[in-house]
Design a protein around this motif. Structure first.
Motif, PDB file in Angstrom:
ATOM      1  N   GLU A 106       7.501 -10.977  -0.311  1.00 29.82           N
ATOM      2  CA  GLU A 106       7.729 -10.536  -1.689  1.00 29.82           C
ATOM      3  C   GLU A 106       6.614  -9.622  -2.168  1.00 29.82           C
ATOM      4  OE1 GLU A 106       8.273 -12.557  -6.092  1.00 29.82           O
ATOM      5  OE2 GLU A 106       8.971 -13.665  -4.340  1.00 29.82           O
ATOM      6  N   TYR A 107       5.399  -9.836  -1.659  1.00 34.15           N
ATOM      7  CA  TYR A 107       4.313  -8.932  -2.025  1.00 34.15           C
ATOM      8  C   TYR A 107       4.688  -7.493  -1.716  1.00 34.15           C
ATOM      9  CZ  TYR A 107       0.071  -6.162  -1.679  1.00 34.15           C
ATOM     10  OH  TYR A 107      -0.853  -5.148  -1.820  1.00 34.15           O
ATOM     11  N   TRP A 108       5.196  -7.239  -0.516  1.00 34.32           N
ATOM     12  CA  TRP A 108       5.540  -5.870  -0.131  1.00 34.32           C
ATOM     13  C   TRP A 108       6.785  -5.363  -0.854  1.00 34.32           C
ATOM     14  CZ3 TRP A 108       2.026  -2.938   1.645  1.00 34.32           C
ATOM     15  CH2 TRP A 108       1.008  -3.427   2.453  1.00 34.32           C
ATOM     16  N   VAL A 109       7.708  -6.281  -1.165  1.00 31.18           N
ATOM     17  CA  VAL A 109       8.881  -5.868  -1.943  1.00 31.18           C
ATOM     18  C   VAL A 109       8.450  -5.394  -3.327  1.00 31.18           C
ATOM     19  CG1 VAL A 109      11.026  -6.656  -3.013  1.00 31.18           C
ATOM     20  CG2 VAL A 109      10.460  -7.389  -0.688  1.00 31.18           C
ATOM     21  N   ARG A 110       7.639  -6.184  -3.995  1.00 30.28           N
ATOM     22  CA  ARG A 110       7.187  -5.803  -5.335  1.00 30.28           C
ATOM     23  C   ARG A 110       6.301  -4.558  -5.279  1.00 30.28           C
ATOM     24  NH1 ARG A 110       8.445  -9.326  -9.370  1.00 30.28           N
ATOM     25  NH2 ARG A 110       9.022 -11.452  -8.783  1.00 30.28           N
ATOM     26  N   ARG A 111       5.529  -4.445  -4.221  1.00 35.80           N
ATOM     27  CA  ARG A 111       4.691  -3.241  -4.095  1.00 35.80           C
ATOM     28  C   ARG A 111       5.564  -2.009  -3.931  1.00 35.80           C
ATOM     29  NH1 ARG A 111       2.900   0.248  -5.177  1.00 35.80           N
ATOM     30  NH2 ARG A 111       0.928   1.315  -4.801  1.00 35.80           N
ATOM     31  N   ALA A 112       6.639  -2.122  -3.169  1.00 36.60           N
ATOM     32  CA  ALA A 112       7.546  -0.994  -2.998  1.00 36.60           C
ATOM     33  C   ALA A 112       8.236  -0.625  -4.308  1.00 36.60           C
ATOM     34  CB  ALA A 112       8.589  -1.324  -1.927  1.00 36.60           C
ATOM     35  N   LEU A 113       8.546  -1.620  -5.121  1.00 36.56           N
ATOM     36  CA  LEU A 113       9.198  -1.351  -6.403  1.00 36.56           C
ATOM     37  C   LEU A 113       8.291  -0.587  -7.359  1.00 36.56           C
ATOM     38  CD1 LEU A 113      11.026  -4.756  -7.007  1.00 36.56           C
ATOM     39  CD2 LEU A 113      12.111  -2.531  -6.634  1.00 36.56           C
ATOM     40  N   ARG A 114       6.970  -0.769  -7.225  1.00 35.22           N
ATOM     41  CA  ARG A 114       6.051  -0.023  -8.092  1.00 35.22           C
ATOM     42  C   ARG A 114       5.917   1.429  -7.644  1.00 35.22           C
ATOM     43  NH1 ARG A 114       2.305  -4.160  -7.234  1.00 35.22           N
ATOM     44  NH2 ARG A 114       0.716  -2.648  -6.578  1.00 35.22           N
ATOM     45  N   GLY A 115       6.155   1.690  -6.362  1.00 29.77           N
ATOM     46  CA  GLY A 115       6.087   3.052  -5.844  1.00 29.77           C
ATOM     47  C   GLY A 115       4.680   3.620  -5.912  1.00 29.77           C
ATOM     48  N   GLY A 116       4.583   4.957  -5.859  1.00 28.96           N
ATOM     49  CA  GLY A 116       3.289   5.624  -5.919  1.00 28.96           C
ATOM     50  C   GLY A 116       2.546   5.535  -4.600  1.00 28.96           C
ATOM     51  N   GLU A 117       1.223   5.616  -4.669  1.00 29.04           N
ATOM     52  CA  GLU A 117       0.402   5.554  -3.468  1.00 29.04           C
ATOM     53  C   GLU A 117       0.241   4.098  -3.026  1.00 29.04           C
ATOM     54  OE1 GLU A 117      -3.922   7.118  -1.738  1.00 29.04           O
ATOM     55  OE2 GLU A 117      -3.624   6.882  -3.907  1.00 29.04           O
ATOM     56  N   VAL A 118       0.599   3.833  -1.783  1.00 27.33           N
ATOM     57  CA  VAL A 118       0.585   2.479  -1.241  1.00 27.33           C
ATOM     58  C   VAL A 118      -0.458   2.378  -0.141  1.00 27.33           C
ATOM     59  CG1 VAL A 118       1.923   0.723  -0.006  1.00 27.33           C
ATOM     60  CG2 VAL A 118       3.034   2.141  -1.752  1.00 27.33           C
ATOM     61  N   LEU A 119      -1.329   1.378  -0.237  1.00 25.77           N
ATOM     62  CA  LEU A 119      -2.307   1.121   0.816  1.00 25.77           C
ATOM     63  C   LEU A 119      -1.592   0.454   1.983  1.00 25.77           C
ATOM     64  CD1 LEU A 119      -5.850  -0.426   0.336  1.00 25.77           C
ATOM     65  CD2 LEU A 119      -4.452  -0.837   2.358  1.00 25.77           C
ATOM     66  N   ALA A 120      -1.538   1.157   3.112  1.00 24.27           N
ATOM     67  CA  ALA A 120      -0.906   0.642   4.320  1.00 24.27           C
ATOM     68  C   ALA A 120      -1.994   0.335   5.341  1.00 24.27           C
ATOM     69  CB  ALA A 120       0.076   1.664   4.884  1.00 24.27           C
ATOM     70  N   PRO A 121      -2.111  -0.899   5.797  1.00 28.09           N
ATOM     71  CA  PRO A 121      -3.200  -1.254   6.705  1.00 28.09           C
ATOM     72  C   PRO A 121      -2.949  -0.789   8.133  1.00 28.09           C
ATOM     73  CG  PRO A 121      -1.789  -3.148   6.353  1.00 28.09           C
ATOM     74  CD  PRO A 121      -1.258  -2.058   5.469  1.00 28.09           C
ATOM     75  N   GLY A 122      -4.043  -0.416   8.818  1.00 35.28           N
ATOM     76  CA  GLY A 122      -3.923  -0.045  10.220  1.00 35.28           C
ATOM     77  C   GLY A 122      -3.372   1.351  10.403  1.00 35.28           C
ATOM     78  N   GLY A 123      -2.462   1.502  11.359  1.00 38.85           N
ATOM     79  CA  GLY A 123      -1.902   2.816  11.654  1.00 38.85           C
ATOM     80  C   GLY A 123      -0.398   2.756  11.797  1.00 38.85           C
ATOM     81  N   PRO A 124       0.283   3.899  11.688  1.00 37.94           N
ATOM     82  CA  PRO A 124       1.748   3.920  11.684  1.00 37.94           C
ATOM     83  C   PRO A 124       2.384   3.492  12.998  1.00 37.94           C
ATOM     84  CG  PRO A 124       0.858   6.140  11.751  1.00 37.94           C
ATOM     85  CD  PRO A 124      -0.292   5.235  11.477  1.00 37.94           C
ATOM     86  N   ASP A 125       1.637   3.578  14.115  1.00 38.41           N
ATOM     87  CA  ASP A 125       2.213   3.218  15.414  1.00 38.41           C
ATOM     88  C   ASP A 125       1.974   1.766  15.793  1.00 38.41           C
ATOM     89  OD1 ASP A 125       3.167   5.808  15.787  1.00 38.41           O
ATOM     90  OD2 ASP A 125       1.273   6.476  16.676  1.00 38.41           O
ATOM     91  N   GLU A 126       1.165   1.041  15.022  1.00 41.18           N
ATOM     92  CA  GLU A 126       1.013  -0.396  15.271  1.00 41.18           C
ATOM     93  C   GLU A 126       2.353  -1.089  15.008  1.00 41.18           C
ATOM     94  OE1 GLU A 126      -2.199  -1.852  12.903  1.00 41.18           O
ATOM     95  OE2 GLU A 126      -3.640  -0.381  13.687  1.00 41.18           O
ATOM     96  N   VAL A 127       2.518  -2.298  15.544  1.00 43.44           N
ATOM     97  CA  VAL A 127       3.826  -2.949  15.453  1.00 43.44           C
ATOM     98  C   VAL A 127       3.754  -4.224  14.617  1.00 43.44           C
ATOM     99  CG1 VAL A 127       4.683  -1.996  17.612  1.00 43.44           C
ATOM    100  CG2 VAL A 127       3.451  -4.177  17.634  1.00 43.44           C
ATOM    101  N   GLY A 175      11.381   0.739   5.639  1.00 44.36           N
ATOM    102  CA  GLY A 175      12.401  -0.228   5.240  1.00 44.36           C
ATOM    103  C   GLY A 175      12.222  -0.697   3.808  1.00 44.36           C
ATOM    104  N   PHE A 176      10.978  -0.870   3.385  1.00 40.17           N
ATOM    105  CA  PHE A 176      10.719  -1.275   1.996  1.00 40.17           C
ATOM    106  C   PHE A 176      11.030  -0.136   1.033  1.00 40.17           C
ATOM    107  CE2 PHE A 176       8.359  -4.503   4.248  1.00 40.17           C
ATOM    108  CZ  PHE A 176       8.591  -5.633   3.483  1.00 40.17           C
ATOM    109  N   ALA A 177      10.653   1.076   1.412  1.00 40.34           N
ATOM    110  CA  ALA A 177      10.943   2.213   0.537  1.00 40.34           C
ATOM    111  C   ALA A 177      12.449   2.404   0.388  1.00 40.34           C
ATOM    112  CB  ALA A 177      10.303   3.477   1.112  1.00 40.34           C
ATOM    113  N   GLY A 178      13.186   2.288   1.520  1.00 39.69           N
ATOM    114  CA  GLY A 178      14.629   2.452   1.462  1.00 39.69           C
ATOM    115  C   GLY A 178      15.318   1.342   0.699  1.00 39.69           C
ATOM    116  N   GLY A 179      14.875   0.112   0.901  1.00 40.31           N
ATOM    117  CA  GLY A 179      15.504  -1.005   0.215  1.00 40.31           C
ATOM    118  C   GLY A 179      15.206  -1.043  -1.269  1.00 40.31           C
ATOM    119  N   ALA A 180      14.004  -0.628  -1.644  1.00 42.30           N
ATOM    120  CA  ALA A 180      13.638  -0.620  -3.060  1.00 42.30           C
ATOM    121  C   ALA A 180      14.148   0.626  -3.770  1.00 42.30           C
ATOM    122  CB  ALA A 180      12.124  -0.708  -3.208  1.00 42.30           C
ATOM    123  N   GLY A 181      14.330   1.710  -3.023  1.00 39.69           N
ATOM    124  CA  GLY A 181      14.831   2.943  -3.614  1.00 39.69           C
ATOM    125  C   GLY A 181      13.854   3.629  -4.535  1.00 39.69           C
TER     126      GLY A 181
END
Length: 330
Positions: free
Chosen positions: A168-189, A229-235
């Motif tokens: 839910e933390y990431w869902v609510r963060r996606a709903l706020r939009g804007g600049e999002v702190l993403a940990p690590g790197g895009p290719d990590e799994v 997935g969060f950006a798409g689901g939150a719109g």
């Protein structure tokens, strides 16, 4: 089938009961009833699994039992109370049962386990959780028969009614939009599974008599796909800023869970294998998973009218903003 859910009042247990009822099965839930309530349509038996006689009120035979417990004592009592009147037994274990969290691509059948701790009390000693789950697995397989026991080592379970707030933390963060702190790197799994998909597999596996150990989690996805997935689901439009793990650790951002944490993030390389398991055997055995954006949309609908629980698990709004400022100024 006549199915007994040991639990059945919170998250996965409720999802299993709901799925079984939807499939036309007769469902009994046995629990103390202090953490939640069973879904409509399920019979409820009040039970205290701390007591040797705690399941005495659970009568009759069952085609299948689903146990979401974590305490070896509870499984020992279940074996004593139910052995001889159960057709199939599912014990929901955990990927925390594995001893090697560093090696990527491991399978359930080959990965080493932690030593079993039959005297563990994970309620008072959280560090014993994985060892307790291994002990529960052994008690279940020995008590009900390895050929009739499905050991489901669940990973990160997400979706509506998740009580942990990590997803839910990431869902609510996606709903706020804007600049999002993403940990690590895009290719990590990262790996996760929708609670409804896991529940469907549990019910289907009981009907099919599936036995053995399997991982209950979806296939690995990149962190870029995770956030998409969060950006798409939150719109809601958002801009990802990838922040190095050493920067986060130096500023005492906790991994995984808790206040001032980033859920679903674990430091590398020591946890490189925890969210990158090879689940080919599980998918071949019937696990089906839905797209992440669907889970996000359904979670958005479920929490729309509930208040934000700032920093129960995750970063507070100002904490994230301060970290982003420091990252850009470094």
């Amino acid at each position: 089938m006549r199915i007994l859910v040991l639990g059945g009042t919170v998250f996965l247990g409720r999802a299993v009961a709901r799925r079984a009822l939807d499939a036309g099965h007769d469902v009994v839930c046995a629990a103390r009833g202090e953490s939640g309530s069973p879904v409509e349509g399920a019979a409820f038996v009040r039970a205290d699994r701390d007591r040797p006689d705690g399941l005495d009120a659970v009568t009759g035979e069952f085609d299948a039992v689903v146990d979401v417990g974590r305490h070896p004592l509870h499984v020992r009592h279940a074996v004593a109370a139910l052995a001889g009147r159960v057709g199939h037994y599912t014990f929901v274990s955990s990927c925390s049962a594995y001893s090697d969290a560093e090696t990527p691509g491991q399978t359930a059948g080959a990965a080493p386990l932690l030593p079993a701790d039959f005297d563990a009390d994970p309620w008072t000693d959280a560090e014993s959780y994985g060892r307790a789950k291994v002990a529960c697995e052994r008690l279940a397989a020995d008590g009900f028969g390895a050929d009739r026991t499905f050991l489901l080592r669940a990973g990160m379970i997400v979706g509506p009614e998740d009580p942990t707030y990590r997803f839910e933390y990431w869902v609510r963060r996606a709903l706020r939009g804007g600049e999002v702190l993403a940990p690590g790197g895009p290719d990590e799994v990262v790996q996760l599974v929708d609670v409804r998909d896991l529940a469907e597999w549990i019910v289907d596996a009981a009907g099919a008599g599936l036995a053995g150990a399997f991982d209950g989690i979806g296939a690995p996805m990149s962190r870029a796909a995770f956030h998409a997935g969060f950006a798409g689901g939150a719109g809601v439009p958002q801009q990802l800023t990838w922040v190095d793990q050493d920067f986060l650790l130096e500023r005492e951002v906790a991994p995984w869970a808790g206040p001032r944490s980033l859920p679903f993030w674990l430091p590398l390389p020591e946890y490189a294998g925890f969210l990158s398991r090879d689940v080919t055997p599980s998918l071949a055995a019937g696990l089906r998973t839905r797209p992440l954006d669907e889970t996000v949309r359904d979670t958005v609908a479920a929490i729309r009218d509930t208040p934000h629980i700032d920093a129960k698990n995750g970063l507070g709004i100002e904490e994230e903003a301060q970290l982003l400022r420091e990252w850009h100024e470094r």
